[in-house]
Motif scaffolding. Structure first.
Motif, PDB file in Angstrom:
ATOM      1  N   UNK A  15       0.815  -1.207   0.000  1.00  0.00           N
ATOM      2  CA  UNK A  15       0.000   0.000   0.000  1.00  0.00           C
ATOM      3  C   UNK A  15       0.852   1.263   0.000  1.00  0.00           C
ATOM      4  N   UNK A  16       1.910   1.276   0.802  1.00  0.00           N
ATOM      5  CA  UNK A  16       2.698   2.490   0.971  1.00  0.00           C
ATOM      6  C   UNK A  16       3.850   2.620  -0.023  1.00  0.00           C
ATOM      7  N   UNK A  17       3.994   1.677  -0.927  1.00  0.00           N
ATOM      8  CA  UNK A  17       5.148   1.657  -1.832  1.00  0.00           C
ATOM      9  C   UNK A  17       5.356   2.965  -2.594  1.00  0.00           C
ATOM     10  N   UNK A  18       4.315   3.618  -3.116  1.00  0.00           N
ATOM     11  CA  UNK A  18       4.568   4.867  -3.866  1.00  0.00           C
ATOM     12  C   UNK A  18       5.166   5.985  -3.023  1.00  0.00           C
ATOM     13  N   UNK A  19       4.987   5.953  -1.709  1.00  0.00           N
ATOM     14  CA  UNK A  19       5.506   7.019  -0.857  1.00  0.00           C
ATOM     15  C   UNK A  19       7.022   6.966  -0.746  1.00  0.00           C
ATOM     16  N   UNK A  20       7.586   5.770  -0.652  1.00  0.00           N
ATOM     17  CA  UNK A  20       9.035   5.595  -0.531  1.00  0.00           C
ATOM     18  C   UNK A  20       9.387   4.226  -1.103  1.00  0.00           C
ATOM     19  N   UNK A  21       9.568   4.138  -2.428  1.00  0.00           N
ATOM     20  CA  UNK A  21       9.780   2.821  -3.064  1.00  0.00           C
ATOM     21  C   UNK A  21      10.945   2.028  -2.485  1.00  0.00           C
ATOM     22  N   UNK A  22      12.064   2.686  -2.227  1.00  0.00           N
ATOM     23  CA  UNK A  22      13.233   1.954  -1.730  1.00  0.00           C
ATOM     24  C   UNK A  22      12.960   1.347  -0.358  1.00  0.00           C
ATOM     25  N   UNK A  23      12.373   2.138   0.517  1.00  0.00           N
ATOM     26  CA  UNK A  23      12.115   1.663   1.875  1.00  0.00           C
ATOM     27  C   UNK A  23      11.102   0.528   1.892  1.00  0.00           C
ATOM     28  N   UNK A  24       9.999   0.690   1.169  1.00  0.00           N
ATOM     29  CA  UNK A  24       8.939  -0.318   1.243  1.00  0.00           C
ATOM     30  C   UNK A  24       9.246  -1.546   0.402  1.00  0.00           C
ATOM     31  N   UNK A  25      10.176  -1.449  -0.540  1.00  0.00           N
ATOM     32  CA  UNK A  25      10.652  -2.648  -1.228  1.00  0.00           C
ATOM     33  C   UNK A  25      11.415  -3.539  -0.255  1.00  0.00           C
ATOM     34  N   UNK A  26      12.238  -2.921   0.597  1.00  0.00           N
ATOM     35  CA  UNK A  26      12.961  -3.688   1.613  1.00  0.00           C
ATOM     36  C   UNK A  26      11.992  -4.339   2.592  1.00  0.00           C
ATOM     37  N   UNK A  27      10.963  -3.589   2.992  1.00  0.00           N
ATOM     38  CA  UNK A  27       9.978  -4.157   3.926  1.00  0.00           C
ATOM     39  C   UNK A  27       9.244  -5.324   3.279  1.00  0.00           C
ATOM     40  N   UNK A  28       8.916  -5.197   1.989  1.00  0.00           N
ATOM     41  CA  UNK A  28       8.239  -6.293   1.285  1.00  0.00           C
ATOM     42  C   UNK A  28       9.123  -7.535   1.214  1.00  0.00           C
ATOM     43  N   UNK A  29      10.418  -7.340   0.958  1.00  0.00           N
ATOM     44  CA  UNK A  29      11.335  -8.478   0.888  1.00  0.00           C
ATOM     45  C   UNK A  29      11.423  -9.179   2.243  1.00  0.00           C
ATOM     46  N   UNK A  30      11.496  -8.382   3.316  1.00  0.00           N
ATOM     47  CA  UNK A  30      11.530  -8.974   4.657  1.00  0.00           C
ATOM     48  C   UNK A  30      10.242  -9.746   4.929  1.00  0.00           C
ATOM     49  N   UNK A  31       9.097  -9.160   4.541  1.00  0.00           N
ATOM     50  CA  UNK A  31       7.826  -9.842   4.727  1.00  0.00           C
ATOM     51  C   UNK A  31       7.752 -11.148   3.961  1.00  0.00           C
ATOM     52  N   UNK A  32       8.282 -11.156   2.748  1.00  0.00           N
ATOM     53  CA  UNK A  32       8.294 -12.379   1.945  1.00  0.00           C
ATOM     54  C   UNK A  32       9.146 -13.451   2.617  1.00  0.00           C
ATOM     55  N   UNK A  33      10.314 -13.063   3.125  1.00  0.00           N
ATOM     56  CA  UNK A  33      11.192 -14.027   3.784  1.00  0.00           C
ATOM     57  C   UNK A  33      10.540 -14.602   5.042  1.00  0.00           C
ATOM     58  N   UNK A  34       9.851 -13.749   5.797  1.00  0.00           N
ATOM     59  CA  UNK A  34       9.163 -14.227   7.004  1.00  0.00           C
ATOM     60  C   UNK A  34       8.044 -15.188   6.632  1.00  0.00           C
ATOM     61  N   UNK A  35       7.283 -14.830   5.596  1.00  0.00           N
ATOM     62  CA  UNK A  35       6.178 -15.690   5.168  1.00  0.00           C
ATOM     63  C   UNK A  35       6.699 -17.022   4.642  1.00  0.00           C
ATOM     64  N   UNK A  36       7.787 -17.001   3.896  1.00  0.00           N
ATOM     65  CA  UNK A  36       8.368 -18.236   3.385  1.00  0.00           C
ATOM     66  C   UNK A  36       8.933 -19.089   4.516  1.00  0.00           C
ATOM     67  N   UNK A  37       9.479 -18.437   5.539  1.00  0.00           N
ATOM     68  CA  UNK A  37       9.959 -19.189   6.699  1.00  0.00           C
ATOM     69  C   UNK A  37       8.804 -19.910   7.384  1.00  0.00           C
ATOM     70  N   UNK A  38       7.669 -19.236   7.480  1.00  0.00           N
ATOM     71  CA  UNK A  38       6.490 -19.879   8.057  1.00  0.00           C
ATOM     72  C   UNK A  38       6.048 -21.069   7.206  1.00  0.00           C
ATOM     73  N   UNK A  39       6.142 -20.918   5.890  1.00  0.00           N
ATOM     74  CA  UNK A  39       5.769 -22.019   4.997  1.00  0.00           C
ATOM     75  C   UNK A  39       6.680 -23.222   5.178  1.00  0.00           C
ATOM     76  N   UNK A  40       7.971 -22.960   5.278  1.00  0.00           N
ATOM     77  CA  UNK A  40       8.928 -24.054   5.452  1.00  0.00           C
ATOM     78  C   UNK A  40       8.670 -24.789   6.769  1.00  0.00           C
ATOM     79  N   UNK A  41       8.443 -24.024   7.836  1.00  0.00           N
ATOM     80  CA  UNK A  41       8.200 -24.638   9.144  1.00  0.00           C
ATOM     81  C   UNK A  41       6.909 -25.454   9.129  1.00  0.00           C
TER      82      UNK A  41
END
Length: 197
Positions: A15-41
């Motif tokens: 949702x917030x990506x247009x406000x600060x693309x660089x910052x929210x891209x990093x947050x999205x990547x972290x979220x993806x890694x956390x979600x994938x970790x949950x999937x693996x577990x």
């Protein structure tokens, strides 16, 4: 818990990506890694029957797709008032993507189910939500699209204060009388009345 944290990070980033693309891209990547970790577990470490490598790849890909679908849906709903046009697109897209990913992720479900009656119902729901939210977005009084969110722009009070600071100073001829003369007049009045302190 990892599922919800990952989806929450992704929804905020989407949702917030247009406000600060660089910052929210990093947050999205972290979220993806956390979600994938949950999937693996959940799918590999805690599961009684571990899937074969082809199925494991499909589960991981579907989980990644599901994380973005949930993120678009929840983020679009939470911040619809802040980003009405963007939310009107994210909500129906999130419904569709989440359904497709959930079907692909379920081992007991066939991908043909996407094109069945349930898939048609989801598609109609997404279409109705799109046109309905677009109508609501167009009818909102504030046309401030993405700029209405608290992450950018000044408030009305700040604008008023800024305008006040730019007002030219008052002419010297309109300045108030010196305080000393006012005090002297007041003291003289008290003395004439006999109430001197």
């Amino acid at each position: 818990m990892l599922y919800f944290v990952g989806a929450g990070l992704i929804s905020g980033a989407v949702v917030h990506h247009p406000l600060d693309p660089a910052r929210y891209t990093k947050i999205a990547i972290i979220g993806v890694l956390v979600f994938l970790a949950a999937t693996v577990v959940n799918e590999f470490l805690l599961a009684a029957d571990r899937p074969a490598p082809p199925r494991a790849i499909l589960v991981i890909a579907a989980s990644l797709l599901l994380s973005f679908g949930i993120g678009m849906l929840s983020g679009g709903l939470q911040h619809f008032e802040d980003f009405p046009d963007r939310g009107a697109m994210l909500v129906p897209l999130g419904i569709t993507v989440s359904f497709i990913a959930f079907v692909l992720k379920d081992a007991e479900s066939s991908w043909r189910r996407i094109f069945g009656p349930l898939g048609l119902a989801v598609l109609l729901t997404a279409a109705v939500s799109f046109f309905g939210l677009r109508a609501v977005a167009e009818g909102m009084t504030e046309p401030s699209g993405e700029s209405g969110h608290s992450h950018g722009g000044g408030t009305e009070e700040e604008t008023t204060e800024h305008d006040t600071k730019e007002d030219p100073p008052a002419p010297a001829s309109e300045s108030p009388a010196p305080e000393s003369s006012v005090t002297t007049d007041a003291e003289s009045d008290h003395e004439e009345d006999g109430h001197g302190h």
